[in-house]
Design an enzyme around this catalytic site. Sequence first.
Site, PDB file in Angstrom:
ATOM      1  N   GLY A 621       0.817  -1.212   0.000  1.00  0.00           N
ATOM      2  CA  GLY A 621       0.000   0.000   0.000  1.00  0.00           C
ATOM      3  C   GLY A 621       0.841   1.247   0.000  1.00  0.00           C
ATOM      4  O   GLY A 621       2.070   1.200   0.098  1.00  0.00           O
ATOM      5  N   GLY A 626       4.499   7.539   2.522  1.00  0.00           N
ATOM      6  CA  GLY A 626       5.433   6.648   1.854  1.00  0.00           C
ATOM      7  C   GLY A 626       4.807   5.290   1.593  1.00  0.00           C
ATOM      8  O   GLY A 626       3.621   5.089   1.827  1.00  0.00           O
ATOM      9  N   ASP A 740      -7.410  12.468   9.375  1.00  0.00           N
ATOM     10  CA  ASP A 740      -7.498  11.872   8.039  1.00  0.00           C
ATOM     11  C   ASP A 740      -8.344  10.608   8.052  1.00  0.00           C
ATOM     12  O   ASP A 740      -7.942   9.569   7.541  1.00  0.00           O
ATOM     13  CB  ASP A 740      -6.094  11.597   7.493  1.00  0.00           C
ATOM     14  CG  ASP A 740      -6.103  11.459   5.963  1.00  0.00           C
ATOM     15  OD1 ASP A 740      -7.098  11.880   5.328  1.00  0.00           O
ATOM     16  OD2 ASP A 740      -5.130  10.936   5.408  1.00  0.00           O
TER      17      ASP A 740
END
Length: 903
Positions: A621, A626, A740
């Site tokens: 992923g 990163g 988020d």
Amino acid sequence: MGLKIFSVSFALLCCFCSLGFCDQDGFLSLACGGTTNYTDSSNIWWITDSDFISTGKTTYVDNIEGNSSGVSLRFFPDSKVHNCYRLPVRNISSLILVRSQFVYKNYDGRGKPPAFSVSLGTAMASTINLTTNDPWTEEFIWPVDKDTLSFCLHRIRNGGTPVISLLEVRPLPPEAYKSGMGDYPNKLLRKSYRIDSGYTNGSLKYPADPYDRIWDADKSFTPFHVTTGFKIQVEFNLSGLSESPPPAVLQTARVLARKEVLTYNFPLDSLGDYYVVLYFAGILPISPSFDVIINGDIVQSNYTVKTSAASALYVTRKKIKLLNVTFKSKSFFPQVNAIEVYELVDIPPEASSTTVSALQVIEQFTGLDLGWEDDPCSPKPWDHVGCEGSLVTSLDLSDINLRSISPTFGDLLDLKTLDLHNASLAGEIQNLDSLQNLEKLNLSFNKLTSFGSDWENLISLQVLDVQNNSLDGVVPDGLGELKDLHLLDLENNLLQGTLPDSLNRQSLEVRTSGNLCLSFSTTACGDASSSPSIEAPQVTIVPERNKGGHNRLAIILGAVGGVSLAILLIPLFVFMYRRRGRTEMSYTERAVADVRNWNAAKIFSYKEIKTATNNFKEVIGHGSFGSVYLGNLPVGKLVAVKVRFDKTQLGADSFINEVRLLSQVRHQNLVSLEGFCYESQRQILVYEYLPGGSLADQLYGPNSRKFSLSWVRRLKIAVDAAKGLDYLHNGSNPRIIHRDIKCSNILLDKEMNARLCDFGLSKQMIQPDATHVTTVVKGTAGYLDPEYYSTQQLTEKSDVYSFGVVLLELICGREPLNHSGTPDSFNLVLWAKPYLQAGAFEIVDESLGGSFDVESMRKVAKIAVRSVERDASLRPTIAQILSVLKEAYSIQLSYLAASGHVN
Ligand SMILES: *[C@@H]1O[C@H](CO)[C@@H](O)[C@H](O)[C@H]1NC(C)=O
Ligand SMILES: *[C@@H]1O[C@H](CO)[C@@H](O)[C@H](O)[C@H]1NC(C)=O
Ligand SMILES: *[C@@H]1O[C@H](CO)[C@@H](O)[C@H](O)[C@H]1NC(C)=O
Ligand SMILES: *[C@@H]1O[C@H](CO)[C@@H](O)[C@H](O)[C@H]1NC(C)=O
Ligand SMILES: *[C@@H]1O[C@H](CO)[C@@H](O)[C@H](O)[C@H]1NC(C)=O
Ligand SMILES: *[C@@H]1O[C@H](CO)[C@@H](O)[C@H](O)[C@H]1NC(C)=O
Ligand SMILES: *[C@@H]1O[C@H](CO)[C@@H](O)[C@H](O)[C@H]1NC(C)=O
Ligand SMILES: *[C@@H]1O[C@H](CO)[C@@H](O)[C@H](O)[C@H]1NC(C)=O
């Protein structure tokens, strides 16, 4: 006989009166809301007002004291429209008197007298409060400079419905009252008092005063009992008085016959500038002289009134709240014949004609009636327009179908803010390069395809938002020359290539996600950029409320134990000490001290990590900072290894901060940290591995198992995720705002239990007792709280918004932003909200096959819609959401049990 006289006078009026003016006096007299024209007892011709105004409703009241004939009214129940009379002015360089009467008298049977304000031209002239006086009369003296005068009624907050009964316009002698009006024409006069001194028998008006001023008796002024009224018939030479007071007024005086001092006290409505005119006429066979004192100041000493001569004294007093006028004898008895007192009201300058005509063209362009009439700034700015003084400094035409930026926008030279988001703009960004004052330009959510040129001319630009357009090609160099630019939002366009180097600076935030490939370095366009997430820190710590103070100083490295940890910490400590300086030392101290509590987190060497990930072989992923690799620890445990690209130059302090946080936060619905690695520049986090992938993979991924995600499973996932978030908001210490929340940050284990992940890197350490955090906006497009976006104040409610979006995704089975389809379905929140509010479950994900309990769906839909309220204070807390989700889950379980389904 009576009939004959009537018909003669009617015939006369018909000859003299046209367009509402009676030629012999230039009077215009409107009976507002009236249905018939008539002549009153003073021979004034009253007409209906319908030719002068197009708004409002009419009625009639007959219970006015002392007036058996009653009075007609016009009232304005519609709050949106401008309620303006357009009064014709025959001579555009003259002076007029405008008088209006406002009557309520409970015409609507509600017993609530209204309050409202009235304006003349650009001036907000007065506030009417019919609770105080009913009827209420206002009189203004206006220096004319146009052929039409706008007389408008404006609602005020909680003021009720404006109402008017009479409106009169009278010409005045052109040179009258000039000394009060300043540099013509920047003041208007609002009548406070007009006293016919010494006269006690009612009021004197037309025809005694050919200009129809109303002169009131002075008997209500103190101290009345010490004075005597004189009335003597004398001829005057009035040519020295530009106000032309009627002789009848000058033939009476108040004379103090026994005492030396005569005083008038005038209560005033409000603190302001006032203009006083005092009239004197030599009606006595003697010439008295006296000092004239206003509010304690001698404004004229030894003023002498000459026999048979008329004179006047003009005085302006600024910022007064109380007015008294005293006449103090020098020889004989002091006297005064008439007094006028006016409040001076500023007439704001008009906006430049270029601006006005540009705006008019733009209004035509919109094809809408925006109600843009008269002046854009005064007395009230037009809708969509903002002003500073007479300058139009902001224009908001968002959500209006404009199609293109027409050249007239370039004439609005004073604009500081221009908002044209969602205005169906297409093609090139053009015609704006003359706007050198422009600070904020919002062109987002249009279909613009090209940047155009000459951006370097917009020298004041601070914020440029062009997100969600179809801009392609490269970003123009000119933008880099804008020194004040601090936010450039390029998200969700078709841009590619290298960003101008001049944009790469500390003071400027450039948002680039959702483009084909856009970055500062020529080589960075690898696969990492395909992540839809903004590369940004994602966790913010909010210190616990009511818990101030600092932790104890406890930096004893030896006590921490472990050689590797010491090696880790020494450079860190030095680094942070250097960066933050002495003043913030306690932060570092805290971070280091907390390391002792990292009991659960294991410290890996880079070599161990390399071995575990088989030299970073399998990417599973892309996280927010990163790539993520699959790892296998020697103990046989699978882990997700996040390797941080330090492209955003977030320092080691951020990293240590996150590690500290993650090691403390342990909850069954939060992905837990197995360990970390910090060696040279490498920052690596090791998490437990969840084989079920993310909720986003399940819903939208190439191996999507959307159909197997039944409503009950979706509810279970929502409950789990809400539990995790509830722990962050309410259970952990310090409180944590995730920043988020999104489907790709909700991971699933083998049994489909959900856990929140991706606490990214925290950035803000904030003052204790904070209720919110002010930060640069971070997050993922489509999940971003609009209030946070506009105020930059981050609270738990921002997470609630994002969580609401996740709930909408679970209900609708679609992504928050969807570039295909019609524009109205583009944004999930805007699209789904009205349907769900209406209980229209047609938009529920088809793959659920309708197998859901309606009540369960209704509950979730309702809480989801509330969670995405624009106003954060209307959103529920995550704890409230959790409890609703639990209910919905159990309702769905009973529904399944009753209908014989299993799962
Ligand atoms: C009243 O007079 C005005 C102007 O003279 C005229 O336009 C209007 O039609 C008259 N109204 C009625 C009801 O006669
Ligand atoms: C009485 O009503 C008539 C007709 O509406 C009006 O012309 C007149 O000015 C009113 N008088 C007073 C004292 O209000
Ligand atoms: C207009 O007013 C000016 C004085 O201000 C006067 O000289 C002139 O005669 C007036 N014109 C008309 C048509 O009344
Ligand atoms: C109008 O006057 C009344 C009584 O003086 C007062 O209570 C009320 O607040 C006023 N209304 C406004 C809008 O100022
Ligand atoms: C007051 O005015 C009325 C008419 O308006 C008149 O009949 C009366 O004589 C006047 N009284 C005095 C004392 O002038
Ligand atoms: C009236 O007064 C003015 C000066 O104020 C003077 O010029 C004029 O001659 C006087 N008229 C009469 C008839 O006395
Ligand atoms: C007149 O006004 C002055 C100043 O505002 C104040 O000091 C004085 O007491 C007033 N006089 C009277 C008689 O009200
Ligand atoms: C006031 O003025 C008059 C005439 O202008 C003069 O006769 C008188 O002496 C003056 N009085 C004082 C006290 O100045």
